[in-house]
Structure formats: C-alpha cells, structure tokens
Design an enzyme around this catalytic site. Structure first.
Site, PDB file in Angstrom:
ATOM      1  N   HIS A  82     -16.582  53.970  83.887  1.00  0.00           N
ATOM      2  CA  HIS A  82     -16.607  52.509  84.623  1.00  0.00           C
ATOM      3  C   HIS A  82     -17.720  51.685  83.786  1.00  0.00           C
ATOM      4  CE1 HIS A  82     -16.047  49.736  88.159  1.00  0.00           C
ATOM      5  NE2 HIS A  82     -17.215  49.392  87.744  1.00  0.00           N
ATOM      6  N   ARG A 168     -19.698  38.162  98.203  1.00  0.00           N
ATOM      7  CA  ARG A 168     -20.885  37.606  97.286  1.00  0.00           C
ATOM      8  C   ARG A 168     -20.435  36.739  96.031  1.00  0.00           C
ATOM      9  NH1 ARG A 168     -21.093  43.446  94.904  1.00  0.00           N
ATOM     10  NH2 ARG A 168     -22.697  42.241  93.255  1.00  0.00           N
ATOM     11  N   SER A 183     -21.892  48.728  95.018  1.00  0.00           N
ATOM     12  CA  SER A 183     -20.474  48.393  94.695  1.00  0.00           C
ATOM     13  C   SER A 183     -19.690  49.310  93.734  1.00  0.00           C
ATOM     14  CB  SER A 183     -20.484  46.797  94.145  1.00  0.00           C
ATOM     15  OG  SER A 183     -18.947  46.397  93.894  1.00  0.00           O
TER      16      SER A 183
HETATM   17  N1  URA Z   1     -18.173  45.467  89.349  1.00  0.00           N
HETATM   18  C1  URA Z   1     -18.236  45.912  90.598  1.00  0.00           C
HETATM   19  O1  URA Z   1     -17.184  46.442  90.780  1.00  0.00           O
HETATM   20  N2  URA Z   1     -19.126  45.542  91.547  1.00  0.00           N
HETATM   21  C2  URA Z   1     -20.150  44.778  91.257  1.00  0.00           C
HETATM   22  O2  URA Z   1     -20.724  44.159  91.952  1.00  0.00           O
HETATM   23  C3  URA Z   1     -20.112  44.186  89.698  1.00  0.00           C
HETATM   24  C4  URA Z   1     -19.151  44.619  88.713  1.00  0.00           C
END
Ligand code: URA
Length: 441
Positions: A82, A168, A183
């Site tokens: 990720h 957000r 997140s």
């Molecule tokens: N990527 C995400 O999935 N969530 C975040 O808060 C920031 C980047």
C-alpha cells in the site's frame, strides 16, 4: 451512551474506551450518528490525537464494519502493498508483476485517485477493456491462474472508512496520523493478506510533508499490522519530486511497462526494486539482498512483464498494449512548457505537479468528473538538472486546448529555478519494522 458525551471527552483530550469507539463507528455506519457529530469528533481527534491503543481499536472497528476477505482459496503466502499516495506513483503496476514472477501471490485491492494523487485503479482502466471490478470467484481464479490480480476495492470493504474518508476530505481532517493509520490499516486488515508492505511517502507531494511525521505514521501502521498477526514493513520513500517522468493514467502504464522492460527511469526502478525486495522478504524468500537479486532478475528475463500481460488478459484487457505501449491512444493535443529563466531546477512542488495533471483531465476535479486517460504530463527536466531560458521542461497532454493555460500556470509555479545545483534528496529514507526504525541515510 450519547455521542455528545464521547465528543466532549475527546475534545477534552481524554482517552476513549473501546466501547465508545465501537459505538461511534457502528452508529455512524448505521446512520444513527449524523455527519455533523462525526465531523466534530474527527476534528477533536485531529486536534487532540489518539493513543496507540485507541488507534488500534478504531482500526479494528473500521475493518469490521464490512466484509473481512478470506483469501484461503488462494494457495501460498499472499503479500499486500500500500502506498500512502503520491504523484507519478505507478509502483504497483511494476512491483506486483515482479513479486508474482518470483512465485509469491499478489491479490491486491487498490484505490482510485484522491486529491492531487493518482490511483492504481484509474491507471489500470486506461488499458483498453481492462476490468477492475471482479467477483470474488473471478478474483481468486485470476490469482490462481496468473499469480496476481489487482482490482478495485469491493463494495463492502471497510464501508466505515468510505464514509469517514469522504467526511475528512471536506472537514480539513485528512492529514491526521491516527486517522490515516486507521483508514489505511483497516482496509489492509479487511483485505485478508498475510504480509503487508507499506510505502509511506514523504515530501511536498505526500499527505505527510515531513520525514518525522512520515516515520511516526509508519511506526503506527506497522504496530497495528504486527499486532494483528500480519508481517508488516514500511519503507519511507521520497515524494518531494514526482516519481519517474510521466504523470497521467495511460502515460503511467507506459512508464511502468518501460520499467519492466529494463528501460524505466532510475528513480522509479530503484523504488520498485526496493519495494519488491521488501515484499519478497516478508514472504520468506530470503534476505533483503537475495530478494533484491530475485526482483532484478525478473526484469532482466522479462518474466515480470509477461506476468503483467497475463494479468491484463485475464481481466479482459488488451495485452497488445503491454507488449507494445506505442499502441496506447495518445492525447490529441500537446503543449511545451518552457523554462522562464536559466539555472538549475532546485525544487518541484509535487502536489502542484499533481494538480496540474488533474487540470489537464488526468484526475477528478469533482467526485463526478470523468477521467481523460490520455491526459497528463511528461517531465523533460527534474530537480538537479540545468535548464536554459526557453528550453522545454515538460510536455502537457490534453483533449482540449483550453485546458493548457491553467495547467501550465500551475506547473510553472511548482518548478523553482535557482543558481545553485541542489543536493539530490535520497529515494528511500528509512525502513520501519516491528523491531524499530532503520534510517538508510
Ligand atoms: N490513503 C487512505 O486510504 N487513507 C488516508 O487517510 C490517506 C491515504
């Protein structure tokens, strides 16, 4: 329990109890807690922070708000990756095929572009015919047949995050370390892989602009992953300059293919090999050095390129464009951006470069915007290079000529030219594991 009291508690800087955190996430997903109360809570978290334990509970509550994917129908160790988001970041399209060519399965769910950052799913959809929404059965069968599959997040993966993220985005609470950690890690835990490699970007094009914040974010995410029984490692990588030279969806697929052909830009190749080595290491393929060699070999012998073509074909895409990227449809119009003065490029505000690309049509200006896959930017000069006044520093691509003016203005604002050759920042700053932080510079 009343949401009012939970908000007041966090506003006063107190630690929330597990039942309070679960109450607010469950209530928010059900619609019992309205956006205005959750907005107040997000701002309280933004300002007062969360302890590691609160962040871990929040992550677990968000992960369990939807389906927890069971990847047991795919044999072997599955490794996820990720990125926290950047500009020109096409690493998944390079790294996933490399790792799978080394015999480790990659069953990955990716996201779309967010703000000024690009998203892997949008890039994959630039490939004619490519499907990024597969049923679970199709997803498993593509991974079992080809060794890899990259798809969009399934509808019910961490639905609480979808709602929270949208909130957000409009309440100035995106760049909060506990909220970003929860997140990202909620989605990673729900996605069901055994190991997780995190690419935490740092610099002007990243959500975390400073190295120290990026390291703190990485430490928190690694702790959450390890606590949940997943082998987790993070690399802190440079996003103070766009990665590679091409920004935009089909342009980035082209650059990913060139990298798998061994002809990619040095920075992109280096970051991809380091990420791939990290994933292979987590999967138990040897030491980091051995894994790096394995990764390099898949570029030399083109096995990784073949993997990408196989995945594209299995997901309905046209593998001909992978074998010959000149077959990608090009934007009808292009415009040269010229240096306003002579000197060295001393800095590129990478967020502004991403915004310039979005203005050309490569990203979404509103949630409803349609992406133009052919739009984007080819950087001809990057930080540290000398330029003469009037020399071309970038080419802009768009489907409408009237998009050039704003994008050119944004790009020129992003590029600083000075008299001194600047020091090149490192590509990889640190490696973070459960054992601690290893600074690499
Ligand atoms: N990527 C995400 O999935 N969530 C975040 O808060 C920031 C980047």
């Amino acid at each position: 329990m009343r949401m009012y009291d939970v908000i007041a508690k966090k506003r006063n800087g107190e630690i929330l109890r597990e039942e309070e955190i679960r109450f607010m996430i469950e209530g928010y997903v059900k619609g019992d807690i309205p956006d205005y109360q959750m907005s107040a809570m997000l701002m309280a978290i933004y300002l007062k922070g969360m302890s590691d334990e609160e962040t871990a509970i929040l992550t677990d509550a968000v992960a369990h708000s939807g389906d927890m994917v069971d990847l047991s129908q795919i044999e072997g160790i599955k490794v996820d990756k990720h990125s926290t988001g950047g500009v020109g970041d096409k690493t998944t399209l390079v790294v996933a095929p490399i790792v799978s060519a080394c015999g480790v399965k990659v069953a990955k769910m990716s996201g779309r572009g967010l703000g000024h950052t690009g998203g892997t799913v949008d890039k994959m959809e630039a490939i004619p015919g490519m499907r990024t929404t597969l049923t679970e059965e199709e997803f498993f069968s593509v991974v079992n047949a080809t060794g890899l599959s990259v798809i969009g997040q399934s509808g019910n993966l961490a639905p609480a995050d979808k709602k929270l993220y949208a909130l957000r985005d409009v309440t100035a609470t995106v760049d909060s370390i506990p909220l970003i950690a929860a997140s990202i890690m909620s989605k990673k835990l729900a996605a069901g892989n055994d190991c997780i490699l995190l690419d935490v970007k740092t610099g002007s094009g990243a959500f975390m602009k400073t190295l120290e914040d990026s390291i703190t974010l990485a430490e928190k995410m690694v702790a959450i992953g390890e606590h949940s029984g997943k082998k987790t490692m993070a690399l802190i990588t440079n996003m103070d300059i766009p990665l590679g030279s091409l920004i935009g969806n089909s342009l980035e697929v082209i650059e990913a293919v060139e990298t798998l052909q061994g002809k990619g830009p040095e920075d992109l190749t280096e970051v991809c090999l380091s990420l791939a080595a990290g994933m292979l290491f987590l999967a138990g393929k040897g030491s980091l050095e051995e894994c790096r060699k394995l990764a390099e070999k898949t570029i030399e012998d083109r096995s990784a390129l073949m993997k990408l073509a196989a995945m594209v074909e299995a997901q309905g895409g046209d593998p001909a464009v992978i074998k010959d990227p000149s077959l990608f449809v090009r934007a009808p119009f292009e415009k040269e951006v010229k240096a306003l003065k002579s000197g060295y490029i001393t800095h590129m505000n990478t967020e502004q470069c991403g915004i310039a690309s979005s203005l050309l049509g490569a990203g979404r200006i509103t949630k409803e915007s349609q992406i133009d896959y052919t739009a984007g930017i080819a950087l001809k000069k990057k930080v540290g290079q000398k330029v003469e006044e009037g020399e071309t520093i970038a080419l802009l691509y768009a489907s409408k000529r009237d998009l050039f003016a704003d994008a050119e203005e944004e790009l020129l604002k992003a590029v600083a030219i000075g008299g001194q050759k600047p020091d090149q920042g490192p590509l990889i700053y640190a490696r973070v594991t459960g054992a601690g932080v290893e600074r690499l510079v």
